[in-house]
Design an enzyme around this catalytic site. Structure first.
Site, PDB file in Angstrom:
ATOM      1  N   ASP A 295     142.705  -9.799   1.845  1.00  0.00           N
ATOM      2  CA  ASP A 295     143.528 -10.374   0.796  1.00  0.00           C
ATOM      3  C   ASP A 295     144.993 -10.103   1.106  1.00  0.00           C
ATOM      4  O   ASP A 295     145.342  -9.042   1.632  1.00  0.00           O
ATOM      5  CB  ASP A 295     143.148  -9.753  -0.548  1.00  0.00           C
ATOM      6  CG  ASP A 295     143.879 -10.405  -1.698  1.00  0.00           C
ATOM      7  OD1 ASP A 295     143.896 -11.642  -1.751  1.00  0.00           O
ATOM      8  OD2 ASP A 295     144.439  -9.675  -2.532  1.00  0.00           O
ATOM      9  N   THR A 370     164.956 -18.657 -20.960  1.00  0.00           N
ATOM     10  CA  THR A 370     166.205 -18.768 -20.190  1.00  0.00           C
ATOM     11  C   THR A 370     165.974 -18.609 -18.692  1.00  0.00           C
ATOM     12  O   THR A 370     166.750 -19.130 -17.888  1.00  0.00           O
ATOM     13  CB  THR A 370     167.199 -17.687 -20.632  1.00  0.00           C
ATOM     14  OG1 THR A 370     166.667 -16.383 -20.328  1.00  0.00           O
ATOM     15  CG2 THR A 370     167.471 -17.785 -22.127  1.00  0.00           C
ATOM     16  N   MET A 372     166.609 -16.183 -16.912  1.00  0.00           N
ATOM     17  CA  MET A 372     167.762 -15.496 -16.334  1.00  0.00           C
ATOM     18  C   MET A 372     167.861 -14.102 -16.948  1.00  0.00           C
ATOM     19  O   MET A 372     167.334 -13.831 -18.027  1.00  0.00           O
ATOM     20  CB  MET A 372     169.058 -16.246 -16.624  1.00  0.00           C
ATOM     21  CG  MET A 372     169.226 -17.576 -15.946  1.00  0.00           C
ATOM     22  SD  MET A 372     170.909 -18.220 -16.192  1.00  0.00           S
ATOM     23  CE  MET A 372     171.002 -18.273 -17.994  1.00  0.00           C
ATOM     24  N   ASP A 516     135.390 -11.970  -6.546  1.00  0.00           N
ATOM     25  CA  ASP A 516     135.126 -11.628  -5.146  1.00  0.00           C
ATOM     26  C   ASP A 516     133.654 -11.306  -4.902  1.00  0.00           C
ATOM     27  O   ASP A 516     133.231 -11.181  -3.747  1.00  0.00           O
ATOM     28  CB  ASP A 516     135.958 -10.404  -4.725  1.00  0.00           C
ATOM     29  CG  ASP A 516     137.450 -10.695  -4.697  1.00  0.00           C
ATOM     30  OD1 ASP A 516     137.808 -11.803  -4.273  1.00  0.00           O
ATOM     31  OD2 ASP A 516     138.233  -9.826  -5.094  1.00  0.00           O
TER      32      ASP A 516
END
Length: 676
Positions: A295, A370, A372, A516
């Site tokens: 992985d 936003t 940000m 998995d």
């Protein structure tokens, strides 16, 4: 382990003597034949005493003891570890949840009374009474008694880190655990059985070698029987003691005595790496792996994107971009934010968030709307974030976005990285873009060299990731991986493994999630993480108690070392019989056929001395090789051809030369004894 200490030998001797029971030796037919020979020579020496007879008898018994001693020493190496693990098995008080909803109550019961499906409550300071899965809550757990790792780990419900191990201790909070194993069947129980050797099953390769050794033994029994007839016919009748000595020296006693020790030591090396193998077959399969599936996140890469470089726009100083990038990341505790500070100002990165932020600063936290984050200080507003979000902020404040920004963003994205744009506005002036921070999923140190080693072994590595093809290919190229499976689903993983196996290749992979489980079950070597789900652990044939996916590479190396050690000592065992032919056969027939003295190349003192020296060497070489059997032949990544060449040169030639020197030296000592 390079040498055997007196304490180790003394501690293993009682177990070695117990293994003299013929029922114990049925599993090693070569040593059973030696014991039968020792019994025969003992009876003959009592009926017709002679120095030669008693010397051969004593050393035949020592040969058997040395053989059982090798296995006993190998098993004894795990006793201390088993004892520490058994300390976890002490009776634990459990608080079983009875009832549901508002009417649920806790019932105090011994841990041995718990059954699969029971739910227990475990609070801070209490020991988890059995293996299970967290079904409610989150807690910090001390697993050092099992894994040896001192740092506590977080276990929580509803994810791939829900599994807990019996005997570990909850350090904080409260969790509800659903028991997944019956008493006596936990991972710790299996580990104890493994390190003590009692639960070790013989592998197919080991069984095949046993069959070969048994076949060689039968062949040499027939050969010696034929020699007895030939000697009688040629008036060179041999004492039965001499014929037994010849038989023991000709059959492959060295590898017969060390075979079990090699297998146990291989399993022990896995346990010492905190990997629990459910069967010996899995360890052996690891040595034959052709394809390694790994992985990406957390295995090949650190898993968190990190700042790798700052890319200023034309006309912007590198110092200005660095200052703004750090300022906008001082209070950012995400891995990405911390990595920017570490890249530009490592000294400041070690301080607490409160100490890093200047007085009077107003922080702008990241939000999904936003996209940000930033900081406002002394009329200067600094922002960093997604390219589209920062672009909109700059335009909204009246600023212009240079065309160069698009080129930088595209270049970073094409390389598999993530671009963060940094912009700044001073006072009422229009905002301006300063540059781009290149975030990338950083490849772990040393991983490129590890993959090069795999390639030298003839193993193809495949990186599995949910990333898009472009990002996956970029990271794979940097890590040195041979192939990539991008945007992988559980069905994709399973299909890839089946396709490789249909091509005649052995496949290994690791995983920790329920998604998995199908691939782990299909792989020839499936290593499940101990932190993963119960489904993953039940599907794999190995469990890594440290939950370190990169350990899959170590598992492959240990498997190969096991196979190489077995092959090397088999080569040595067969080769060292050659010298014994030159010692015993001339001694047997030189009186009747003086011409055979030409074969006495070692110029041994007398027929009796030659026979005893060969028997003594045959016994001592077992003890001399026990440390090598336990430590394992050093493995160096190389092609099959070069490994075979080294095996023949070192252990084949060594097996030919060593007995000539050893038997000659022993003859110089033995010849001093009266009666020989």
């Amino acid at each position: 382990m390079s040498v055997l200490t007196a304490a180790q030998l003394g501690g293993a001797l009682p177990g070695a003597l117990r293994k003299l029971d013929p029922r114990e030796l049925l599993a090693t037919p070569v040593m059973l034949v030696v014991e039968v020979g020792a019994v025969v020579t003992t009876v003959l020496s009592v009926l017709d005493p002679s120095v030669l007879g008693w010397m051969v008898t004593v050393w035949l018994w020592l040969t058997v003891v040395f053989g059982t001693l090798a296995e006993s020493v190998a098993e004894g190496r795990g006793k201390a570890q088993a004892a520490s693990l058994r300390a976890l098995q002490t009776e634990t008080t459990a608080y079983r949840v009875v009832g549901e909803g508002a009417g649920a109550r806790l019932e105090e019961v011994p841990s041995t009374a718990l059954r699969v499906g029971d739910v227990v409550a475990v609070e801070a300071g209490q020991r988890i009474p059995g293996d299970g899965d967290v079904v409610e809550g989150v807690a910090s757990v001390d697993e050092s008694a099992v894994t040896g790792e001192s740092a506590p780990v977080i276990r929580e419900s509803g994810g791939d880190r829900s599994a807990v191990t019996g005997g570990t201790t909850v350090l904080s909070d409260r969790i509800l655990v659903r028991i997944s194993s019956e008493p006596g069947q936990s991972f710790v129980d299996r580990m104890i059985g493994l390190v003590e050797g009692s639960a070790r099953q013989r592998t197919p390769n080991e069984i095949a070698l046993d069959v070969l050794l048994a076949t060689l033994t039968v062949v040499f029994v027939v050969v010696v029987g034929s020699l007895w007839v030939f000697a009688d016919y040629s008036d060179a009748t041999q004492p039965a003691v001499v014929l037994v000595a010849l038989l023991v020296c000709l059959i492959p006693t060295t590898i017969g005595a060390l075979l079990s020790a090699i297998g146990i030591a291989g399993m022990d090396r896995l346990v010492r790496r905190n990997v629990l193998a459910m069967s010996g077959r899995a360890v052996e399969a690891a040595g034959d792996v052709d394809v390694l599936l790994l992985d990406k996140t957390g295995t090949i890469t650190f898993g968190n994107r990190r700042a790798s470089e700052l890319l200023p726009l034309d006309g912007v100083g590198a110092e200005d971009l660095a200052r703004a990038a750090v300022a906008s990341s001082l209070a950012d505790e995400t891995p990405e934010g911390r990595s920017i500070v570490e890249l530009v100002d490592p000294a400041r990165a070690g301080a607490a968030p409160g100490e890093r932020v200047p007085a009077g600063a107003e922080l702008v936290a990241f939000s999904a709307s936003t996209r940000m984050s930033g900081i406002d200080l002394d009329g200067r507003r600094t922002r960093k974030g997604a390219a589209s979000a920062v672009r909109a902020w700059v335009v909204e404040s009246g600023g212009a976005v240079p065309a160069q920004l698009d080129d930088l963003v595209q270049d970073v994205s094409a390389s598999g990285g993530t671009p963060l744009v940094v912009a700044e506005r001073v006072g009422e002036e229009p905002a301006r873009v300063l540059g781009v921070v290149h975030l990338k999923d950083v490849v772990k140190d040393g991983i490129v060299e590890r993959f090069a080693e795999m390639r030298a072994m003839g193993i193809r590595t495949v990186m599995i990731t949910g990333d898009n093809e472009v990002t996956a290919r970029a990271i794979a190229a940097e890590a040195g991986v041979d192939d990539v499976l991008a945007e992988a689903t559980p069905e994709d993983k399973l299909a890839l493994i089946r396709a490789e196996q249909e091509g005649g290749r052995m496949v290994a992979m690791c995983g920790d999630g329920t998604n998995d489980a199908p691939a782990l079950a299909q792989a020839d070597v499936g290593v499940a993480m101990n932190t993963g789900t119960t489904a993953a652990k039940e599907a794999g044939n190995m469990v890594d108690l440290d939950s370190d996916p990169t350990k899959l590479i170590d598992v492959v190396e240990i498997g190969k070392q096991l196979l190489i050690t077995r092959g090397a000592l088999t080569t040595f065992s067969v080769a060292n019989d050659v010298a014994k032919y030159f010692a015993i056969l001339p001694a047997m027939f030189v009186v009747a056929f003086p011409e055979l003295d030409a074969l006495n190349v070692m110029r041994l003192s007398s027929p009796g001395s030659a026979i005893v020296s060969a028997v003594v060497f045959n016994a001592l070489v077992i003890v001399a090789l026990i440390p090598l059997a336990l430590r394992g032949v050093r493995y160096r990544p190389a092609s099959a051809e070069s490994l075979l060449r080294r095996n023949l040169l070192v252990y084949g030639v060594g097996g030919l030369v060593a007995p000539f020197a050893g038997i000659k030296l022993l003859d110089l000592v033995v010849s001093l004894l009266p009666g020989l």
